[in-house]
Design an enzyme around this catalytic site. Sequence first.
Site, PDB file in Angstrom:
ATOM      1  N   SER A 152       0.740  -1.275   0.081  1.00 22.36           N
ATOM      2  CA  SER A 152      -0.033   0.021   0.055  1.00 22.36           C
ATOM      3  C   SER A 152       0.973   1.320   0.065  1.00 22.36           C
ATOM      4  O   SER A 152       2.085   1.123   0.441  1.00 22.36           O
ATOM      5  CB  SER A 152      -0.864   0.025   1.162  1.00 22.36           C
ATOM      6  OG  SER A 152      -1.585   1.175   1.571  1.00 22.36           O
ATOM      7  N   TYR A 165      -1.849  -0.730  10.251  1.00 26.04           N
ATOM      8  CA  TYR A 165      -1.928  -0.894   9.039  1.00 26.04           C
ATOM      9  C   TYR A 165      -0.768  -0.700   8.327  1.00 26.04           C
ATOM     10  O   TYR A 165      -0.242  -1.421   7.441  1.00 26.04           O
ATOM     11  CB  TYR A 165      -3.451  -0.378   8.522  1.00 26.04           C
ATOM     12  CG  TYR A 165      -3.431  -0.593   6.893  1.00 26.04           C
ATOM     13  CD1 TYR A 165      -3.762  -1.768   6.573  1.00 26.04           C
ATOM     14  CD2 TYR A 165      -3.194   0.426   5.928  1.00 26.04           C
ATOM     15  CE1 TYR A 165      -3.878  -2.204   5.072  1.00 26.04           C
ATOM     16  CE2 TYR A 165      -3.425   0.355   4.633  1.00 26.04           C
ATOM     17  CZ  TYR A 165      -3.770  -1.026   4.355  1.00 26.04           C
ATOM     18  OH  TYR A 165      -3.773  -1.256   2.832  1.00 26.04           O
TER      19      TYR A 165
END
Length: 258
Positions: A152, A165
């Site tokens: 990501s 995350y």
Amino acid sequence: MSTETRTKPLTGRVAVVTGASSGIGEASAEHLAELGARVAVLARRADRLNELVSRIEKHGGTALAIAVDVTDAAAVRSAADRVAAELGGADLLFNNAGVMLPAPIEELATDQWQRQIDLNITGLMNVIGAFTPQLVKTAGERGVADLINTSSIAAQNIFPNFAVYSGTKAYVTHLSRHLRVELGAENVRVSALEPGIVGTELQSHVTDDGALQWLEGSKETMEWLTPQDIAETVGFIATLPARVNLQQVTIMPTRQPS
């Protein structure tokens, strides 16, 4: 070069896609099948996988559904055995299963921390451990194999309340760099795919009000990426000449600043 080779450049290859029951994984499985690969689709929701296989087969493709939780190492190894037995071994692994659960660290949402670590790191490693022998073997036989890990943009940038995350995705990117060096000598290409905001089910799992407001507000300033955008990038990476390895690919919505 035959017409089929040009239109279906992944003919003869076997792709495994995790997190294939929705979003990026689902779109990528369909796209890889369109490019000629035989595809094994892995996720927990058997009904969604069976629907996906039916669509792929309706369009002339070949697919195998395997319902599995990637956090279960033994189940993942069994899935790898099925891929080897029924499809001949994977030479393209799109390691995509993951979850995003942002929240301020002071909320001490330890169950959500653990779920992200379990799926984004442990699950990722279970899949790598189960399928790397197949990738190495098929690369030796066919000259190339691909391991593509979904990371990501959060691996690189700072997003308040996304600390856990983002940390899991930083792990994915850094791991991928190391594996590229280890496995490149075996003709296995390793890539970390780092998308910005993509419209998927990932956002529906978010429970933190602040993160939900931020996500909703971003829709007013930018057009989010679609799963198909990522799927086409995965296909592009896999169809490059064997000598070419895109180590890290960042894909952003045009108007997303960071």
